[in-house]
Design a protein around this motif. Structure first.
Motif, PDB file in Angstrom:
ATOM      1  N   UNK A  28       3.260   5.984  -2.750  1.00 24.34           N
ATOM      2  CA  UNK A  28       4.440   6.804  -3.033  1.00 24.34           C
ATOM      3  C   UNK A  28       4.730   6.837  -4.529  1.00 24.34           C
ATOM      4  N   UNK A  29       4.564   5.686  -5.180  1.00 27.48           N
ATOM      5  CA  UNK A  29       4.817   5.616  -6.620  1.00 27.48           C
ATOM      6  C   UNK A  29       3.843   6.488  -7.399  1.00 27.48           C
ATOM      7  N   UNK A  30       2.567   6.470  -7.000  1.00 23.99           N
ATOM      8  CA  UNK A  30       1.540   7.195  -7.743  1.00 23.99           C
ATOM      9  C   UNK A  30       1.497   8.691  -7.418  1.00 23.99           C
ATOM     10  N   UNK A  31       1.929   9.055  -6.216  1.00 25.78           N
ATOM     11  CA  UNK A  31       1.781  10.449  -5.788  1.00 25.78           C
ATOM     12  C   UNK A  31       3.099  11.181  -5.570  1.00 25.78           C
ATOM     13  N   UNK A  32       4.182  10.440  -5.363  1.00 22.63           N
ATOM     14  CA  UNK A  32       5.450  11.077  -5.023  1.00 22.63           C
ATOM     15  C   UNK A  32       5.502  11.532  -3.582  1.00 22.63           C
ATOM     16  N   UNK A  33       4.547  11.134  -2.776  1.00 19.09           N
ATOM     17  CA  UNK A  33       4.490  11.525  -1.370  1.00 19.09           C
ATOM     18  C   UNK A  33       4.330  10.291  -0.490  1.00 19.09           C
ATOM     19  N   UNK A  34       4.598  10.460   0.792  1.00 17.35           N
ATOM     20  CA  UNK A  34       4.448   9.357   1.738  1.00 17.35           C
ATOM     21  C   UNK A  34       3.069   9.394   2.380  1.00 17.35           C
ATOM     22  N   UNK A  35       2.530   8.234   2.598  1.00 15.37           N
ATOM     23  CA  UNK A  35       1.240   8.125   3.273  1.00 15.37           C
ATOM     24  C   UNK A  35       1.460   8.150   4.782  1.00 15.37           C
ATOM     25  N   UNK A  36       0.582   8.831   5.483  1.00  9.32           N
ATOM     26  CA  UNK A  36       0.660   8.850   6.937  1.00  9.32           C
ATOM     27  C   UNK A  36       0.512   7.429   7.475  1.00  9.32           C
ATOM     28  N   UNK A  37       1.415   6.989   8.334  1.00  7.50           N
ATOM     29  CA  UNK A  37       1.345   5.608   8.843  1.00  7.50           C
ATOM     30  C   UNK A  37       0.000   5.253   9.453  1.00  7.50           C
ATOM     31  N   UNK A  38      -0.613   6.179  10.171  1.00  5.37           N
ATOM     32  CA  UNK A  38      -1.895   5.879  10.807  1.00  5.37           C
ATOM     33  C   UNK A  38      -2.991   5.640   9.766  1.00  5.37           C
ATOM     34  N   UNK A  39      -2.935   6.394   8.676  1.00  7.77           N
ATOM     35  CA  UNK A  39      -3.927   6.225   7.604  1.00  7.77           C
ATOM     36  C   UNK A  39      -3.744   4.871   6.936  1.00  7.77           C
ATOM     37  N   UNK A  62       0.799  -1.219   0.000  1.00  9.39           N
ATOM     38  CA  UNK A  62       0.000   0.000   0.000  1.00  9.39           C
ATOM     39  C   UNK A  62       0.839   1.280   0.000  1.00  9.39           C
ATOM     40  N   UNK A  63       1.773   1.386   0.940  1.00  9.17           N
ATOM     41  CA  UNK A  63       2.570   2.602   1.032  1.00  9.17           C
ATOM     42  C   UNK A  63       3.451   2.799  -0.198  1.00  9.17           C
ATOM     43  N   UNK A  64       3.966   1.693  -0.730  1.00  9.28           N
ATOM     44  CA  UNK A  64       4.830   1.792  -1.915  1.00  9.28           C
ATOM     45  C   UNK A  64       4.025   2.229  -3.137  1.00  9.28           C
ATOM     46  N   UNK A  65       2.816   1.691  -3.277  1.00 12.80           N
ATOM     47  CA  UNK A  65       1.953   2.123  -4.377  1.00 12.80           C
ATOM     48  C   UNK A  65       1.634   3.612  -4.246  1.00 12.80           C
TER      49      UNK A  65
END
Length: 216
Positions: A190-201, A185-188
């Motif tokens: 980051x790949x699609x947005x160029x940003x990191x997802x909040x761990x809690x989300x 999930x987090x890698x996808x």
């Protein structure tokens, strides 16, 4: 000697709606392709006469047009709804992910069946291309609302959308469990947005989907 009038015979037929015929047509398309969508075949499937069909449609072509409209409403409509007025980038991307893995909302089999049909129908091919463009535009506008400039918003929209369509076309889902997909999930993101997802989300989304879904 005729014992029953045509109207009396029609009255004995099941009361089908246009939606019933469209559903039967889509089922035949999914099962055997567009050549199976014939009025006589569908009438047999529904256990009615051909006359029942002509209460709702002037021709087979009218039914095909209605089937295409139904595909458009289902699969593009749900995508538009997914990203509409999302408060955060994460909300929108995760809403798209949720739509794409829930085939009760986005009918991946129907999308592929329409594309198979379009390979042999120039008019439909143009409609599919227009629909792909419309979907990409919706996602591009979503990216723009969340701070991406053009052409980056458009390119990111194309990347995320065509990646998913290719995923369906290659039938990768058949060999990939939901738990494995969520592990990326987090890698996808980051790949699609160029940003990191909040761990809690990410944690909340993963827990919700692993708890509610079972792989087929």
């Amino acid at each position: 000697m005729r014992l029953y009038s045509a109207s009396a015979q029609t009255a004995r037929q099941p009361r089908l709606s246009a939606t019933d015929w469209i559903s039967a047509g889509l089922e035949a398309l999914l099962e055997r392709g567009i050549d199976a969508v014939q009025v006589t075949v569908l009438a047999q499937r529904l256990n009615v006469t051909r006359g029942s069909f002509y209460w709702h449609f002037d021709s087979r072509e009218a039914l095909l047009t209605a089937m295409i409209a139904e595909w458009r409403a289902r699969n593009t409509g749900v995508m538009v709804e997914a990203v509409a007025e999302t408060e955060t980038l994460e909300d929108g991307i995760l809403a798209l992910f949720s739509v794409w893995v829930d085939h009760r909302r986005f009918d991946a089999r129907l999308d592929q069946a329409i594309r198979d049909w379009a390979r042999h129908d120039d008019s439909l091919r143009s409609q599919v291309k227009a629909e792909d463009n419309a979907r990409v535009a919706v996602i591009s506008e979503f990216f723009q609302r969340h701070g991406y400039e053009q052409p980056e918003a458009f390119i990111r929209a194309r990347v995320i959308y065509f990646t998913q369509i290719s995923y369906y076309a290659l039938n990768i889902e058949a060999d990939e469990a939901m738990a494995d997909r969520l592990g990326y999930l987090e890698a996808y993101f980051r790949s699609f947005t160029g940003r990191d997802m909040a761990p809690a989300v990410a944690r909340a989304y993963r827990e919700a989907n692993l708890g509610d879904r079972h792989d087929d």
